[in-house]
Design an enzyme around this catalytic site. Structure first.
Site, short mmCIF file in Angstrom:
data_model
loop_
_atom_site.label_atom_id
_atom_site.label_comp_id
_atom_site.label_asym_id
_atom_site.label_seq_id
_atom_site.Cartn_x
_atom_site.Cartn_y
_atom_site.Cartn_z
N ASN A 35 -21.15 13.81 -3.11
CA ASN A 35 -20.49 14.40 -1.94
C ASN A 35 -19.48 15.41 -2.46
O ASN A 35 -18.45 15.04 -3.00
CB ASN A 35 -19.78 13.29 -1.14
N LYS A 37 -17.65 17.39 -0.82
CA LYS A 37 -16.50 17.62 0.07
C LYS A 37 -16.29 19.14 0.22
O LYS A 37 -17.27 19.86 0.32
CB LYS A 37 -15.28 16.89 -0.48
N HIS A 122 -17.78 9.66 7.13
CA HIS A 122 -16.97 9.53 5.92
C HIS A 122 -15.52 9.25 6.31
O HIS A 122 -15.05 9.73 7.34
CB HIS A 122 -17.06 10.82 5.10
N GLU A 124 -12.83 10.44 5.35
CA GLU A 124 -12.01 11.64 5.58
C GLU A 124 -12.24 12.21 6.97
O GLU A 124 -11.34 12.75 7.59
CB GLU A 124 -12.29 12.67 4.47
N GLU A 194 -17.35 2.56 1.20
CA GLU A 194 -16.34 3.34 0.50
C GLU A 194 -14.95 2.83 0.88
O GLU A 194 -14.40 3.25 1.91
CB GLU A 194 -16.46 4.82 0.86
N GLY A 200 -10.90 9.02 -4.51
CA GLY A 200 -10.09 10.07 -5.10
C GLY A 200 -8.82 9.58 -5.77
O GLY A 200 -7.94 10.37 -6.10
N SER A 240 -14.25 6.61 -6.62
CA SER A 240 -13.91 6.76 -8.05
C SER A 240 -15.02 6.30 -8.99
O SER A 240 -14.75 5.76 -10.06
CB SER A 240 -12.59 6.03 -8.37
#
Ligand code: 13P
Length: 277
Positions: A35, A37, A122, A124, A194, A200, A240
């Site tokens: 991904n 992003k 996701h 985010e 996730e 991250g 990660s």
């Protein structure tokens, strides 16, 4: 991914070992998905594929996907041509008919551009763009109707984990975003676990923590769609993932691949993740 062998690792009688899975892996081929992003330009995308494709040329053990920003999809599709690397979007709108929806991209457009996959829900998007379980469901069905395979993301926040709500959060997200699908639709879906605290941050979930959550998700799938569907669904881990921690994760019986952010941006790193074995 280690099949049902861990069921033999028995602790005390009647005690289920943490890594045990009720659902033996029969035909789940791993999926290693990147991904990107909001990273890279079209030129940088082309450069990535020139380096990445040869590095995974022998990776027959897994499917490989890259999900770049929409603007880079043509360069990614061109760069992946003739290889086994597939391409996906990072979101799609829930209306498949074209129309006046400024700023949106729909699943038929992704399909026409050469995409196989789309990431839905996701964290985010949930955190910063108002995504809810209801819109996750809408987007997922729209993707399926257009012939695009959704990678539907679930996962808890740090505060939710620390207050012991992880399983409840996973259940709510599953029931709202995934459970309303038909069995035929569910058979086309990939789930990604996730944990938000691992995204991250460099704080990867331990293989045991990840396996525990994956087992919960697979059990939810079993309750709703039956044992066969639960045994077949791919559940990816994201947060990660790096070349040096992927093997431990992939050794868990319910972890079927990875959804990789930062480490998917460098050809050598993502190839290191893909070639984990
Ligand atoms: P990182 O691998 O950068 O933690 O990102 C994970 C992720 O969000 C993939 O979708």
């Amino acid at each position: 991914m280690a099949g049902g062998a861990t069921l033999l690792v028995c602790g005390a009688p009647n005690q289920t070992p943490i890594s045990a899975s009720r659902y033996h892996r029969t035909m789940r081929t791993p999926l290693m998905a990147g991904n990107w992003k909001m990273f890279k330009t079209p030129a940088e995308t082309t450069e990535f594929f020139e380096k990445f494709v040869p590095l995974v040329a022998k990776a027959d053990h897994a499917e490989i996907a890259i999900c770049p920003p929409f603007i880079n999809i043509p360069a990614a599709v061109a760069g992946a041509k003739g290889s086994k690397v597939t391409i996906g979007g990072q979101n799609c709108y829930w209306v498949n008919k074209e129309g006046a929806f400024t700023g949106e991209v729909n699943a038929p457009m992704l399909k026409a551009a050469g995409c196989t996959w789309v990431i839905i829900g996701h964290s985010e998007r949930r955190q910063f763009f108002g995504e809810t379980d209801a819109t996750v469901f809408q987007r997922t069905t729209a993707a399926l109707e257009a012939g695009i395979k959704p990678i539907v993301c679930v996962g808890e926040l740090l505060a939710e984990r620390e207050s012991g709500q992880t399983n409840e959060v996973l259940k709510t997200q599953f029931m709202g975003g995934i459970a309303p699908l038909t069995p035929e639709q569910f058979a086309q879906v990939v789930i990604a676990y996730e944990p938000v605290w691992a995204i991250g941050t460099g704080k990867v979930a331990t293989p045991e923590i990840a396996q525990d959550a994956h087992r919960v998700i697979r059990s939810l799938a079993g309750e709703k769609f039956g044992a066969e569907a639960a045994a077949a669904v791919l559940i990816l881990y994201g947060g990660s993932v790096k070349p040096d921690n992927v093997a431990g994760l992939m050794a868990q019986p319910d972890i079927d691949g990875a959804l990789v952010g930062g480490a998917s941006l460098k050809p050598e790193d993502f190839a290191g993740v893909v070639n984990f074995q």
